[in-house]
Scaffold this motif. Structure first.
Motif, PDB file in Angstrom:
ATOM      1  N   SER A  96       0.052 -13.015  16.288  1.00  0.00           N
ATOM      2  CA  SER A  96      -1.309 -12.950  15.757  1.00  0.00           C
ATOM      3  C   SER A  96      -1.475 -11.732  14.834  1.00  0.00           C
ATOM      4  CB  SER A  96      -2.340 -12.938  16.882  1.00  0.00           C
ATOM      5  OG  SER A  96      -2.402 -11.689  17.477  1.00  0.00           O
ATOM      6  N   SER A  97      -0.700 -10.683  15.056  1.00  0.00           N
ATOM      7  CA  SER A  97      -0.839  -9.541  14.146  1.00  0.00           C
ATOM      8  C   SER A  97      -0.274  -9.890  12.772  1.00  0.00           C
ATOM      9  CB  SER A  97      -0.147  -8.311  14.725  1.00  0.00           C
ATOM     10  OG  SER A  97       1.200  -8.277  14.342  1.00  0.00           O
ATOM     11  N   LEU A  98       0.705 -10.800  12.749  1.00  0.00           N
ATOM     12  CA  LEU A  98       1.265 -11.207  11.449  1.00  0.00           C
ATOM     13  C   LEU A  98       0.360 -12.202  10.746  1.00  0.00           C
ATOM     14  CD1 LEU A  98       5.065 -11.528  12.230  1.00  0.00           C
ATOM     15  CD2 LEU A  98       3.899  -9.830  10.816  1.00  0.00           C
ATOM     16  N   ILE A  99      -0.196 -13.163  11.542  1.00  0.00           N
ATOM     17  CA  ILE A  99      -1.035 -14.207  10.962  1.00  0.00           C
ATOM     18  C   ILE A  99      -2.339 -13.633  10.403  1.00  0.00           C
ATOM     19  CG2 ILE A  99      -2.451 -16.213  11.555  1.00  0.00           C
ATOM     20  CD1 ILE A  99       0.393 -16.897  11.293  1.00  0.00           C
ATOM     21  N   HIS A 100      -3.023 -12.844  11.260  1.00  0.00           N
ATOM     22  CA  HIS A 100      -4.364 -12.444  10.872  1.00  0.00           C
ATOM     23  C   HIS A 100      -4.396 -11.236   9.965  1.00  0.00           C
ATOM     24  CE1 HIS A 100      -6.148 -15.384  13.426  1.00  0.00           C
ATOM     25  NE2 HIS A 100      -5.433 -14.967  14.449  1.00  0.00           N
ATOM     26  N   GLY A 101      -3.453 -10.358  10.117  1.00  0.00           N
ATOM     27  CA  GLY A 101      -3.524  -9.155   9.292  1.00  0.00           C
ATOM     28  C   GLY A 101      -2.407  -9.125   8.273  1.00  0.00           C
ATOM     29  N   GLY A 102      -1.210  -9.331   8.787  1.00  0.00           N
ATOM     30  CA  GLY A 102      -0.055  -9.314   7.913  1.00  0.00           C
ATOM     31  C   GLY A 102       0.235  -7.923   7.385  1.00  0.00           C
ATOM     32  N   ALA A 103       1.011  -7.905   6.329  1.00  0.00           N
ATOM     33  CA  ALA A 103       1.497  -6.640   5.774  1.00  0.00           C
ATOM     34  C   ALA A 103       0.350  -5.743   5.319  1.00  0.00           C
ATOM     35  CB  ALA A 103       2.448  -6.923   4.615  1.00  0.00           C
ATOM     36  N   ALA A 104      -0.691  -6.375   4.792  1.00  0.00           N
ATOM     37  CA  ALA A 104      -1.800  -5.580   4.249  1.00  0.00           C
ATOM     38  C   ALA A 104      -2.435  -4.718   5.345  1.00  0.00           C
ATOM     39  CB  ALA A 104      -2.844  -6.501   3.623  1.00  0.00           C
ATOM     40  N   LEU A 105      -2.600  -5.334   6.523  1.00  0.00           N
ATOM     41  CA  LEU A 105      -3.226  -4.615   7.631  1.00  0.00           C
ATOM     42  C   LEU A 105      -2.360  -3.428   8.057  1.00  0.00           C
ATOM     43  CD1 LEU A 105      -5.494  -4.386   9.618  1.00  0.00           C
ATOM     44  CD2 LEU A 105      -4.451  -6.170  10.982  1.00  0.00           C
ATOM     45  N   TYR A 106      -1.045  -3.666   8.138  1.00  0.00           N
ATOM     46  CA  TYR A 106      -0.142  -2.578   8.531  1.00  0.00           C
ATOM     47  C   TYR A 106      -0.136  -1.474   7.480  1.00  0.00           C
ATOM     48  CZ  TYR A 106       1.580  -5.198  12.465  1.00  0.00           C
ATOM     49  OH  TYR A 106       1.661  -5.872  13.658  1.00  0.00           O
ATOM     50  N   ALA A 107      -0.128  -1.883   6.197  1.00  0.00           N
ATOM     51  CA  ALA A 107      -0.142  -0.892   5.117  1.00  0.00           C
ATOM     52  C   ALA A 107      -1.410  -0.050   5.227  1.00  0.00           C
ATOM     53  CB  ALA A 107      -0.080  -1.596   3.762  1.00  0.00           C
ATOM     54  N   ASP A 108      -2.499  -0.753   5.525  1.00  0.00           N
ATOM     55  CA  ASP A 108      -3.784  -0.081   5.677  1.00  0.00           C
ATOM     56  C   ASP A 108      -3.731   0.950   6.808  1.00  0.00           C
ATOM     57  OD1 ASP A 108      -6.423   0.135   4.837  1.00  0.00           O
ATOM     58  OD2 ASP A 108      -7.101  -0.968   6.630  1.00  0.00           O
ATOM     59  N   LEU A 109      -3.157   0.525   7.942  1.00  0.00           N
ATOM     60  CA  LEU A 109      -3.081   1.414   9.107  1.00  0.00           C
ATOM     61  C   LEU A 109      -2.188   2.612   8.832  1.00  0.00           C
ATOM     62  CD1 LEU A 109      -2.736  -1.003  12.157  1.00  0.00           C
ATOM     63  CD2 LEU A 109      -4.607   0.571  11.702  1.00  0.00           C
ATOM     64  N   LEU A 110      -1.041   2.335   8.217  1.00  0.00           N
ATOM     65  CA  LEU A 110      -0.047   3.398   8.055  1.00  0.00           C
ATOM     66  C   LEU A 110      -0.387   4.375   6.934  1.00  0.00           C
ATOM     67  CD1 LEU A 110       3.206   1.431   8.828  1.00  0.00           C
ATOM     68  CD2 LEU A 110       2.135   3.223  10.192  1.00  0.00           C
ATOM     69  N   THR A 111      -1.430   4.073   6.161  1.00  0.00           N
ATOM     70  CA  THR A 111      -1.846   5.051   5.160  1.00  0.00           C
ATOM     71  C   THR A 111      -3.134   5.753   5.583  1.00  0.00           C
ATOM     72  OG1 THR A 111      -2.893   3.232   3.995  1.00  0.00           O
ATOM     73  CG2 THR A 111      -0.768   3.973   3.147  1.00  0.00           C
ATOM     74  N   ASP A 112      -3.660   5.315   6.743  1.00  0.00           N
ATOM     75  CA  ASP A 112      -4.881   5.941   7.243  1.00  0.00           C
ATOM     76  C   ASP A 112      -4.526   7.280   7.908  1.00  0.00           C
ATOM     77  OD1 ASP A 112      -7.118   6.706   8.604  1.00  0.00           O
ATOM     78  OD2 ASP A 112      -7.627   4.690   9.315  1.00  0.00           O
ATOM     79  N   PRO A 113      -5.016   8.397   7.352  1.00  0.00           N
ATOM     80  CA  PRO A 113      -4.617   9.697   7.921  1.00  0.00           C
ATOM     81  C   PRO A 113      -5.015   9.842   9.389  1.00  0.00           C
ATOM     82  CG  PRO A 113      -6.350   9.953   6.265  1.00  0.00           C
ATOM     83  CD  PRO A 113      -5.886   8.551   6.177  1.00  0.00           C
ATOM     84  N   ILE A 114      -6.136   9.215   9.771  1.00  0.00           N
ATOM     85  CA  ILE A 114      -6.553   9.321  11.176  1.00  0.00           C
ATOM     86  C   ILE A 114      -5.515   8.652  12.087  1.00  0.00           C
ATOM     87  CG2 ILE A 114      -8.320   8.619  12.859  1.00  0.00           C
ATOM     88  CD1 ILE A 114     -10.367   8.833  10.646  1.00  0.00           C
ATOM     89  N   ILE A 115      -5.083   7.458  11.698  1.00  0.00           N
ATOM     90  CA  ILE A 115      -4.107   6.725  12.510  1.00  0.00           C
ATOM     91  C   ILE A 115      -2.785   7.485  12.560  1.00  0.00           C
ATOM     92  CG2 ILE A 115      -2.778   4.585  12.685  1.00  0.00           C
ATOM     93  CD1 ILE A 115      -5.647   4.215  13.412  1.00  0.00           C
ATOM     94  N   LEU A 116      -2.395   8.050  11.422  1.00  0.00           N
ATOM     95  CA  LEU A 116      -1.131   8.796  11.415  1.00  0.00           C
ATOM     96  C   LEU A 116      -1.208   9.970  12.372  1.00  0.00           C
ATOM     97  CD1 LEU A 116      -0.168   8.708   7.638  1.00  0.00           C
ATOM     98  CD2 LEU A 116       0.826   7.429   9.546  1.00  0.00           C
ATOM     99  N   ARG A 117      -2.355  10.649  12.353  1.00  0.00           N
ATOM    100  CA  ARG A 117      -2.501  11.786  13.276  1.00  0.00           C
ATOM    101  C   ARG A 117      -2.472  11.305  14.731  1.00  0.00           C
ATOM    102  NH1 ARG A 117      -7.506  14.502  11.460  1.00  0.00           N
ATOM    103  NH2 ARG A 117      -6.885  13.742   9.421  1.00  0.00           N
ATOM    104  N   VAL A 118      -3.113  10.148  14.991  1.00  0.00           N
ATOM    105  CA  VAL A 118      -3.107   9.597  16.352  1.00  0.00           C
ATOM    106  C   VAL A 118      -1.678   9.244  16.785  1.00  0.00           C
ATOM    107  CG1 VAL A 118      -3.781   7.588  17.723  1.00  0.00           C
ATOM    108  CG2 VAL A 118      -5.476   8.770  16.351  1.00  0.00           C
ATOM    109  N   LEU A 119      -0.919   8.655  15.859  1.00  0.00           N
ATOM    110  CA  LEU A 119       0.473   8.304  16.168  1.00  0.00           C
ATOM    111  C   LEU A 119       1.269   9.552  16.533  1.00  0.00           C
ATOM    112  CD1 LEU A 119       1.460   5.693  13.433  1.00  0.00           C
ATOM    113  CD2 LEU A 119       1.607   5.382  15.897  1.00  0.00           C
ATOM    114  N   TRP A 120       1.128  10.578  15.718  1.00  0.00           N
ATOM    115  CA  TRP A 120       1.849  11.826  15.940  1.00  0.00           C
ATOM    116  C   TRP A 120       1.445  12.446  17.280  1.00  0.00           C
ATOM    117  CZ3 TRP A 120       5.673  14.836  15.746  1.00  0.00           C
ATOM    118  CH2 TRP A 120       5.550  16.221  15.881  1.00  0.00           C
ATOM    119  N   ARG A 121       0.124  12.458  17.540  1.00  0.00           N
ATOM    120  CA  ARG A 121      -0.358  13.051  18.785  1.00  0.00           C
ATOM    121  C   ARG A 121       0.181  12.267  19.996  1.00  0.00           C
ATOM    122  NH1 ARG A 121      -5.693  12.555  18.153  1.00  0.00           N
ATOM    123  NH2 ARG A 121      -5.806  14.342  16.749  1.00  0.00           N
ATOM    124  N   THR A 122       0.130  10.925  19.885  1.00  0.00           N
ATOM    125  CA  THR A 122       0.646  10.101  20.976  1.00  0.00           C
ATOM    126  C   THR A 122       2.104  10.448  21.250  1.00  0.00           C
ATOM    127  OG1 THR A 122      -0.807   8.335  20.228  1.00  0.00           O
ATOM    128  CG2 THR A 122       0.915   7.722  21.763  1.00  0.00           C
TER     129      THR A 122
END
Lengths: 268, 270
Positions: free
Chosen positions: A27-53
């Protein structure tokens, strides 16, 4: 045939688990696909959350190993092991939410620690521990250390004690014997416990939500609020996949180490 | 060989710190005031009565207990079937099957929660006790499988063979010989599975609904607003329940079952 029939209900549960993992990826591929991941991985907040995790999970695991090993060693040698095991296993099985609550009472500004320190005149104003990454790490170590202790204890108890005696008889000091005999033989328990704690700490939700500040979000808490506050199921799904990837990346070095250790032990 | 002083110091510290937060929770639940604190400023049962008087809390307790009971019985049956099916199976198959059985344990729970939620929404079961039970079966079955597999491995297979030679059919041999010997493993599996289900929160918090919620999830929701002594009282009940079940397990089976050493045929309570 009989065997298949006996195994069938378990097969059903395994299928249920496998389907929920596959469904997640699908479902992550169908509904969001590459665009959604690109969006997440360029979001500075998400990157900081990933690093903190990642770093909170690694520090938690390290502390669990460093503190859990001596406890496991003590339990392995203690004649009253069963009594002490009750003290390890009962807290382990109490709900995470309840244990985290205990730390809220202990660490808060008007909590046990601050009140006592002020009562003894050591500090004037309360030190802020609750709602910091330190509090999250304390809570996570408390929640997960029993897993580590049990993994290490189990590999310590499988060791042949005569190997240690041999090390001592051959003139090794206590420390040398520990370093060259006991520790290497118990490494499978350590790496096993570390993988388990890393995976669970990376996916923790309750402890970081309750003990961490709003700025100390981890991936699990981010996923939870994405669903229940923002109602963005697709984004949450994609984040869950990121969590899987992160968990695999964190555990991969441990797996390599494990394979290498096994190789070395077998080579003698 | 005795352990060194530093090892004993760290061990002693941890053996105090591990139960400490729980002792604090129990202590603060007896506060007569509405403020949470330890040591409590007095002693009263006020917050326990409040728990007993609040239908929402009692309902959540009932839901949790019902789901935990069902999942204890069902996962134990499923695990028993699987362990018997794998007994004497080729090592490679067994290895694969056990990896698959234990996999949910190694899967980040936040991700598992979302994956399960997706399917439960499709099935129209999100927010229902059935949905939560389905998730708990997947989560608890590894905990039920381990003790049963360990105690099955400790049984001397020649006993069942002896029964067969003496004229028992396979079913009789199983019922009269294998099953009684498996009793400690089965008891441990049921208790273990019950506790895990009763206390689970990380996955369950994705699956609850406005009508059906479990006790740990309600505690979490309440803590998110305010930490008051009624939560401490409910938490204390959970703590005592869990500790009681652990002691029961120690008495029935011995805690060694947790440190599973499969190849050792030692007395389990040693």
């Amino acid at each position: 045939m009989n065997r298949l029939l006996l195994f069938a209900p378990m097969g059903l549960l395994i299928a249920g688990f496998a389907l929920s993992v596959l469904g997640l990826l699908w479902s992550s591929l169908i509904h969001g696909g590459a665009a959604l991941y690109a969006d997440l991985l360029t979001d500075p907040i998400i990157l900081r959350v990933l690093w903190r995790t990642a770093w909170i999970a690694v520090v938690t695991t390290g502390l669990c190993a460093v503190l859990g090993y001596p406890l496991a060693l003590f339990l392995a040698r203690s004649p009253r092991r069963n009594l002490w095991l009750i003290l390890v296993i009962s807290p382990w099985l109490v709900s995470i939410v309840v244990r985290t609550f205990g730390w809220m009472v202990l660490l808060g500004n008007r909590g046990v620690i601050n009140t006592s320190l002020r009562g003894w005149g050591i500090i004037d104003s309360p030190i802020r521990i609750l709602f910091t990454p330190t509090a999250v790490i304390i809570g996570l170590v408390h929640v997960f250390i029993p897993f580590m202790v049990i993994a290490i204890l189990s590999s310590l108890l499988q060791q042949d004690r005569r190997l240690e005696e041999a090390g001592r008889i051959l003139g090794g000091t206590r420390w040398q014997t520990f370093r060259r005999v006991t520790l290497p033989l118990s490494m499978p328990g350590v790496t096993g416990g570390c993988s388990l704690v890393l995976l669970m700490a990376a996916g923790a939700i309750v402890t970081p939500l309750l003990l961490g500040g709003l700025r100390d979000r981890m991936l699990g808490t981010q996923i939870y609020s994405e669903i229940f506050q923002v109602y963005n199921f697709d984004r949450a799904t994609a984040m869950a996949v990121l969590l899987l990837v992160l968990a695999l990346l964190l555990v991969a070095p441990l797996r390599l180490l494990e394979a290498r250790l096994r190789h070395r032990l077998e080579a003698g | 060989m005795r352990t060194g002083l530093s090892v004993r110091t760290i061990a002693a510290l941890l053996l105090i710190l591990l139960p400490a937060p729980l002792v604090i929770v129990i202590g603060s639940s007896f506060s007569p005031l509405a403020v949470l604190g330890f040591p409590p400023p007095g002693f009263s049962w006020r917050w326990y009565l409040e728990f007993l008087r609040t239908p929402e809390w009692l309902w959540a307790f009932g839901v949790s207990a019902g789901i935990a009971l069902a999942s204890a019985v069902l996962t134990t049956l499923v695990a028993l079937g699987a362990a018997l099916a794998l007994q004497g199976a080729p090592a490679r198959w067994r290895g694969w099957a056990e990896t698959a059985i234990l996999a949910p344990l190694l899967f980040p729970h936040a991700a598992l929660g979302i994956g399960l939620l997706g399917w439960l929404i499709l099935a129209g079961l999100n927010g229902t006790a059935t949905g939560i039970l389905a998730a708990h079966l997947i989560l608890c079955v590894p905990f039920a499988y381990r003790p049963i597999a360990v105690s099955l491995a400790q049984i001397d297979t020649s006993l069942a063979e002896a029964a067969t030679i003496l004229g028992a059919d396979p079913r009789q041999a199983f019922r009269r010989v294998t099953l009684p010997l498996l009793r400690p493993g089965i008891a441990a599996a049921m208790l273990f599975s019950f506790i895990i289900s009763f206390d689970e929160v990380t996955v369950t918090m994705f699956l609850v609904g406005p009508e059906t919620t479990t006790l740990p999830v309600s505690i979490y929701a309440r803590l998110n607003d305010s930490a008051d002594p009624v939560v401490a009282a409910i938490s204390s009940i959970l703590i005592l329940l869990t500790a009681g079940l652990v002691l029961l397990m120690d008495w029935l089976v011995g805690l060694r079952i947790f440190i599973d050493v499969e190849e050792e045929g030692r007395h389990p309570a040693a």
